[in-house]
Scaffold this active site. Structure first.
Site, mmCIF file in Angstrom:
data_model
loop_
_atom_site.group_PDB
_atom_site.id
_atom_site.type_symbol
_atom_site.label_atom_id
_atom_site.label_comp_id
_atom_site.label_asym_id
_atom_site.label_seq_id
_atom_site.Cartn_x
_atom_site.Cartn_y
_atom_site.Cartn_z
ATOM 1 N N LYS A 178 0.841 -1.216 0.000
ATOM 2 C CA LYS A 178 0.000 0.000 0.000
ATOM 3 C C LYS A 178 0.872 1.259 0.000
ATOM 4 O O LYS A 178 0.645 2.182 -0.771
ATOM 5 C CB LYS A 178 -0.886 -0.004 1.258
ATOM 6 C CG LYS A 178 -1.469 1.350 1.596
ATOM 7 C CD LYS A 178 -2.181 1.367 2.935
ATOM 8 C CE LYS A 178 -1.332 1.543 4.151
ATOM 9 N NZ LYS A 178 -1.129 2.912 4.652
ATOM 10 N N ASN A 179 1.895 1.266 0.862
ATOM 11 C CA ASN A 179 2.686 2.486 1.013
ATOM 12 C C ASN A 179 3.653 2.723 -0.144
ATOM 13 O O ASN A 179 4.272 3.786 -0.233
ATOM 14 C CB ASN A 179 3.435 2.480 2.352
ATOM 15 C CG ASN A 179 2.477 2.697 3.511
ATOM 16 O OD1 ASN A 179 1.304 3.055 3.302
ATOM 17 N ND2 ASN A 179 2.947 2.484 4.728
ATOM 18 N N ARG B 140 -3.954 10.686 5.208
ATOM 19 C CA ARG B 140 -2.875 11.679 5.213
ATOM 20 C C ARG B 140 -1.958 11.555 4.000
ATOM 21 O O ARG B 140 -1.362 12.540 3.560
ATOM 22 C CB ARG B 140 -2.059 11.552 6.490
ATOM 23 C CG ARG B 140 -2.834 11.929 7.722
ATOM 24 C CD ARG B 140 -1.945 11.864 8.926
ATOM 25 N NE ARG B 140 -0.823 12.779 8.772
ATOM 26 C CZ ARG B 140 -0.860 14.068 9.092
ATOM 27 N NH1 ARG B 140 -1.950 14.588 9.592
ATOM 28 N NH2 ARG B 140 0.198 14.824 8.914
ATOM 29 N N CYS C 215 -4.324 13.182 13.767
ATOM 30 C CA CYS C 215 -4.226 11.768 13.420
ATOM 31 C C CYS C 215 -4.168 10.963 14.700
ATOM 32 O O CYS C 215 -3.542 11.406 15.675
ATOM 33 C CB CYS C 215 -2.956 11.572 12.606
ATOM 34 S SG CYS C 215 -2.616 9.875 12.220
ATOM 35 N N ARG D 96 1.348 14.614 13.288
ATOM 36 C CA ARG D 96 2.059 14.247 12.057
ATOM 37 C C ARG D 96 2.235 15.515 11.220
ATOM 38 O O ARG D 96 1.492 15.762 10.279
ATOM 39 C CB ARG D 96 1.292 13.160 11.305
ATOM 40 C CG ARG D 96 1.292 11.843 12.071
ATOM 41 C CD ARG D 96 0.559 10.758 11.349
ATOM 42 N NE ARG D 96 1.274 10.269 10.193
ATOM 43 C CZ ARG D 96 0.793 9.345 9.356
ATOM 44 N NH1 ARG D 96 -0.403 8.829 9.580
ATOM 45 N NH2 ARG D 96 1.471 8.933 8.307
ATOM 46 N N PRO D 97 3.242 16.310 11.586
ATOM 47 C CA PRO D 97 3.447 17.578 10.884
ATOM 48 C C PRO D 97 3.854 17.349 9.428
ATOM 49 O O PRO D 97 4.256 16.247 9.058
ATOM 50 C CB PRO D 97 4.596 18.226 11.663
ATOM 51 C CG PRO D 97 5.287 17.108 12.361
ATOM 52 C CD PRO D 97 4.276 16.037 12.592
ATOM 53 N N ILE D 98 3.743 18.398 8.612
ATOM 54 C CA ILE D 98 4.204 18.271 7.223
ATOM 55 C C ILE D 98 5.229 19.363 6.883
ATOM 56 O O ILE D 98 5.450 19.687 5.721
ATOM 57 C CB ILE D 98 3.029 18.287 6.217
ATOM 58 C CG1 ILE D 98 2.217 19.567 6.367
ATOM 59 C CG2 ILE D 98 2.145 17.076 6.322
ATOM 60 C CD1 ILE D 98 1.523 19.913 5.065
ATOM 61 N N ASP D 99 5.846 19.905 7.951
ATOM 62 C CA ASP D 99 6.815 20.981 7.736
ATOM 63 C C ASP D 99 7.950 20.581 6.796
ATOM 64 O O ASP D 99 8.443 21.394 6.017
ATOM 65 C CB ASP D 99 7.379 21.444 9.092
ATOM 66 C CG ASP D 99 7.995 20.298 9.883
ATOM 67 O OD1 ASP D 99 7.276 19.303 10.130
ATOM 68 O OD2 ASP D 99 9.185 20.367 10.228
ATOM 69 N N LEU D 100 8.362 19.324 6.845
ATOM 70 C CA LEU D 100 9.498 18.913 5.994
ATOM 71 C C LEU D 100 9.104 18.884 4.516
ATOM 72 O O LEU D 100 9.910 19.205 3.645
ATOM 73 C CB LEU D 100 10.026 17.530 6.432
ATOM 74 C CG LEU D 100 10.607 17.492 7.852
ATOM 75 C CD1 LEU D 100 10.914 16.048 8.262
ATOM 76 C CD2 LEU D 100 11.878 18.346 7.938
ATOM 77 N N ASP E 194 5.307 0.603 11.961
ATOM 78 C CA ASP E 194 4.062 -0.015 11.484
ATOM 79 C C ASP E 194 3.919 -1.481 11.913
ATOM 80 O O ASP E 194 2.902 -2.114 11.617
ATOM 81 C CB ASP E 194 3.968 0.095 9.953
ATOM 82 C CG ASP E 194 3.812 1.536 9.490
ATOM 83 O OD1 ASP E 194 3.456 2.387 10.318
ATOM 84 O OD2 ASP E 194 4.049 1.807 8.304
ATOM 85 N N ILE F 278 9.312 6.883 16.501
ATOM 86 C CA ILE F 278 8.782 7.588 15.322
ATOM 87 C C ILE F 278 7.509 8.345 15.707
ATOM 88 O O ILE F 278 7.379 9.531 15.424
ATOM 89 C CB ILE F 278 8.478 6.598 14.164
ATOM 90 C CG1 ILE F 278 9.713 5.736 13.855
ATOM 91 C CG2 ILE F 278 7.995 7.353 12.921
ATOM 92 C CD1 ILE F 278 10.874 6.454 13.229
ATOM 93 N N ARG G 40 -8.426 -0.248 5.451
ATOM 94 C CA ARG G 40 -7.651 0.803 4.773
ATOM 95 C C ARG G 40 -6.353 0.247 4.208
ATOM 96 O O ARG G 40 -5.843 0.767 3.214
ATOM 97 C CB ARG G 40 -7.287 1.918 5.764
ATOM 98 C CG ARG G 40 -8.417 2.850 6.063
ATOM 99 C CD ARG G 40 -7.939 3.987 6.931
ATOM 100 N NE ARG G 40 -6.874 4.735 6.246
ATOM 101 C CZ ARG G 40 -6.285 5.806 6.736
ATOM 102 N NH1 ARG G 40 -6.634 6.269 7.902
ATOM 103 N NH2 ARG G 40 -5.339 6.426 6.073
#
Ligand code: EPU
Length: 424
Positions: A22-23, A94, A118, A123-127, A309, A331, A401
């Site tokens: 999936k990922n 996400r 979440c 779960r930031p997205i700054d990067l 995971d 993580i 999912r």
């Protein structure tokens, strides 16, 4: 609401095949937006996250069709003109954020709803944003959306490390955007996960110039255009790991076809320390145990460390392993929603911040439990296989999912599970 009824099962035995990852499939689907030509993705699992990504691509104007296997998922962007990924879809998943890089690179602009909270913690997205800004994008947050614009993207050297190390989807986003940028981009502290490598290899098949993928330094030389490709995604290492843990926990003997041992080194090591046998076969892995597992210590880390995971599933195994086990979650320090539910089944687990101490018990006892996220749902399902009586698992939308037919696969190995459909 559907539920799974899981009964205490005999040791799992037999052979089972693993689905595509999936990922890996999700960013590869997004990468198809970088070309106007048709691409075919083989082996994508039929799970709701993949269907959500298909819906997002359709919203953007791409044609997506999925004839039954052995045909792949067919994506035809043609001259799609959408550039907005709406909240109704992004809030479901996400990973939707990985359309940001391709849209920006292809159209010079993208509007993607800002993913919200979440259950597995912040779960930031700054990067992601830092990386795209370094390539020359102007980024603003407006009305809950990320609005990114750039006349032209230009290659740059970007350090993508955050407080927990590298970021998988930020590496994917920047790598995809850089394929069509002017000049050379170097991503330092890039994620090394097998799914990032699979995306890079797919992009190379589309005509991108990428080297160093699989190491912390990826170099991308921008090209004028990419073509469509036919790509088979790698086998799902998290599904493989989940099946391996199930085999060990039940004292079974299972062969997992299609497994890639190099993607699972940390789990193989942990299972061997727990006294399970893991045998590497050509194109497969065999996991066996005699029902007497020993406690182990794991620390989740970016690849090749122990994957976050698989932390919940491993904790279910620890719950019935002799002695004391330790978990350090590096993580997602909040990813412990499975703990109270496992306790309801009789597990002895003490949580201290990002750490958990698990004292193995002889038996778990079946109970009604509720899954709060994808991997927690798998952990509770595995716990149900070794618990007395039966366990009723709610919250199957999480399981669905990311796992393709997990209960069916476990049943084929002898597990006693059935899904009770909600009567409408
Ligand atoms: N992080 C930041 N800033 C960012 C992005 C991430 O600080 O901009 C932090 C996160 O908070 C976390 C760490 O970096 O502490 C790693 O997160 P990462 O960005 O690598 O996660 P992701 O790319 O959003 C993917 C998987 C997750 C998996 C993580 C870690 C996909 C679609 N998702 O997410 O998968 O847990 O990598 O390996 O590939 C799952 O399948 O159940 C799942 C949650």
């Amino acid at each position: 609401m559907d539920t799974l009824v899981v009964e205490r099962s005999d040791p799992l035995t037999g052979s089972i095949g693993v689905s595509g990852a999936k990922n890996a499939a999700l960013p590869i689907m997004a990468a198809c937006l970088l070309t106007e030509e048709e691409s075919v993705i083989e082996g994508a699992p039929r799970v709701t996250d993949v269907l959500t990504m298909a819906e997002i691509l359709r919203t953007l104007g791409a044609e997506v069709s999925w004839p039954r296997p052995p045909s792949g998922l067919v994506i035809r962007p043609d001259d799609y003109s959408g550039w907005t990924a709406p909240y109704e879809l992004v809030r479901l998943m996400r990973a939707s954020v990985c359309v940001l890089g391709p849209l920006l690179a292809k159209h010079g602009r993208a509007r993607v709803s800002l993913p919200g909270g979440c259950v597995i913690g912040p779960r930031p997205i700054d990067l992601h944003l830092k990386g795209l800004q370094a390539l020359g994008a102007a980024i603003a947050i407006e009305h809950g959306d990320i609005l990114a614009q750039a006349e032209r993207l230009t290659g740059a050297t970007i350090h993508l490390a955050g407080p927990s190390g590298s970021s998988v989807l930020a590496t994917d986003n920047v790598m995809m955007a850089a394929t069509l940028a002017d000049g050379i981009t170097v991503i330092e502290s890039a994620a090394c996960e097998p799914e990032v490598v699979d995306l890079a290899n797919c992009l190379i098949a589309m005509g991108a110039r990428i080297s160093g993928h699989g190491t912390p330094r990826i170099q991308i030389e921008g090209v004028a255009r990419l073509r469509g490709a036919r790509w088979r995604v790698i086998p799902d290492r998290i599904e493989t790991g989940t099946l391996m843990i199930a085999a060990a926990m039940t004292g079974g003997d299972v062969r997992i076809d299609g497994a890639v041992p190099e993607h699972l080194g940390a789990l193989i090591d942990a299972l061997r320390q727990a006294r399970a046998t893991v045998e590497l076969l050509p194109g497969a892995l065999r996991v066996a145990a005699n029902g007497c597992l020993k406690g182990v210590e794991i620390t989740t880390l970016p690849f090749p460390g122990f994957p976050t995971d698989l932390q919940a599933q491993m904790m279910a195994l620890m719950a019935v392993s002799e002695g004391v086990s330790l978990v350090a979650e590096k993580i997602y320090p909040e990813r412990f929603q499975h703990v109270p539910e496992l306790r309801r089944m009789g597990a002895s687990i003490t949580r201290d911040g990002a750490h958990a101490i698990v004292k193995g018990v002889a038996r778990l006892s079946g109970a009604p439990v509720k899954a709060s996220d994808l991997r927690a749902s798998a952990a509770l399902l595995l716990a149900g296989l070794v618990a007395d009586n039966h366990t009723v698992l709610e919250g199957l939308e999480h399981l669905d999912r990311g796992y393709e037919r997990l209960e069916e696969k476990l049943s084929m190995l002898g597990a006693r599970i059935h899904r009770e459909r909600e009567r409408s």
